[in-house]
Scaffold this motif. Structure first.
Motif, PDB file in Angstrom:
ATOM      1  N   ALA A  89       0.731  -1.204  -0.032  1.00  0.00           N
ATOM      2  CA  ALA A  89       0.013   0.050   0.062  1.00  0.00           C
ATOM      3  C   ALA A  89       0.832   1.154  -0.126  1.00  0.00           C
ATOM      4  CB  ALA A  89      -0.789   0.161   1.261  1.00  0.00           C
ATOM      5  N   THR A  90       0.651   2.334  -0.791  1.00  0.00           N
ATOM      6  CA  THR A  90       1.536   3.433  -0.890  1.00  0.00           C
ATOM      7  C   THR A  90       0.560   4.637  -0.910  1.00  0.00           C
ATOM      8  OG1 THR A  90       1.429   3.477  -3.399  1.00  0.00           O
ATOM      9  CG2 THR A  90       3.082   2.286  -2.249  1.00  0.00           C
ATOM     10  N   LEU A  91       1.009   5.760  -0.279  1.00  0.00           N
ATOM     11  CA  LEU A  91       0.484   7.227  -0.381  1.00  0.00           C
ATOM     12  C   LEU A  91       1.526   7.968  -0.817  1.00  0.00           C
ATOM     13  CD1 LEU A  91      -2.025   9.155   0.311  1.00  0.00           C
ATOM     14  CD2 LEU A  91      -0.929   8.997   2.629  1.00  0.00           C
ATOM     15  N   SER A  92       1.252   8.730  -1.990  1.00  0.00           N
ATOM     16  CA  SER A  92       2.276   9.550  -2.467  1.00  0.00           C
ATOM     17  C   SER A  92       2.257  11.026  -1.702  1.00  0.00           C
ATOM     18  CB  SER A  92       2.125   9.903  -3.976  1.00  0.00           C
ATOM     19  OG  SER A  92       2.463   8.760  -4.702  1.00  0.00           O
ATOM     20  N   ALA A  93       1.156  11.576  -1.212  1.00  0.00           N
ATOM     21  CA  ALA A  93       1.164  12.997  -0.645  1.00  0.00           C
ATOM     22  C   ALA A  93      -0.122  12.788   0.510  1.00  0.00           C
ATOM     23  CB  ALA A  93       1.221  14.098  -1.497  1.00  0.00           C
ATOM     24  N   LEU A  94       0.377  13.788   1.391  1.00  0.00           N
ATOM     25  CA  LEU A  94      -0.936  14.019   2.352  1.00  0.00           C
ATOM     26  C   LEU A  94      -0.939  15.640   2.848  1.00  0.00           C
ATOM     27  CD1 LEU A  94      -1.987  12.050   5.443  1.00  0.00           C
ATOM     28  CD2 LEU A  94      -1.142  14.189   5.579  1.00  0.00           C
TER      29      LEU A  94
END
Length: 134
Positions: free
Chosen positions: A123-128
C-alpha cells in the motif's frame, strides 16, 4: 500533523535539483526494503498503511490524499476513514490511478485513514496535506 525536529528545520536541502527514483531523498519503503520508490509513505511488506491526522483547534480542516501509481503497475487500493472511536466515516476504492488521484475529506478533531492494497504490491500514499477548510 507532522512536525520537524530543530535539526530538520535548519537543514539546507537542494530542492531545485529534479528528483528521480534513484534520488536518496526518496523513501526506501521501510526497514529491509532497499528499493527506492517514488512514494512518500509506504507500508514496508504490509498490504495496509495507516495514517492519523489531528487538528486541535476545533475548526474544520481539509485532509487531501494523493495516490499515484507512478510505475503503472495497475495498483488498486481501498481507502477507509475512521473516527477515533473506530466508526467508519467513508470507504472508497481506487484503481487505474496511473495519472494520479486526489481524495479530499473535511474533518474536525482527529481521523484515521487506512489504505489497503488490493494487489500483491505494498500500500502506498504519495502525498498527504492537512489545510484549513474554507
Amino acid at each position: 500533523a507532522l512536525a520537524l525536529s530543530p535539526e530538520e528545520q535548519d537543514a539546507e536541502l537542494d530542492w531545485d535539483s529534479p528528483a528521480s527514483v534513484n534520488d536518496p531523498r526518496l523513501a526506501t519503503g521501510g526497514p529491509g526494503v532497499a528499493e527506492r520508490a517514488p512514494t512518500a509513505f509506504a507500508g514496508p511488506g504490509l498490504k495496509a498503511l495507516v495514517v492519523r491526522a489531528d487538528a486541535h483547534d476545533n475548526r474544520p480542516h481539509c485532509l487531501s490524499l494523493y495516490l499515484l501509481d507512478y510505475l503503472r503497475k495497475e495498483l488498486a487500493v481501498d481507502v477507509d476513514v475512521y473516527d477515533l472511536q473506530g466508526s467508519r466515516l467513508d470507504s472508497r476504492r481506487f484503481d487505474g490511478y496511473g495519472g494520479g488521484a486526489y481524495v479530499r475529506y473535511r474533518f474536525r478533531g482527529s481521523v484515521i485513514v487506512e489504505i489497503h492494497s488490493l494487489t500483491q504490491e505494498r500500500a502506498t500514499l504519495s502525498a498527504l496535506f492537512v489545510d484549513p477548510s474554507q
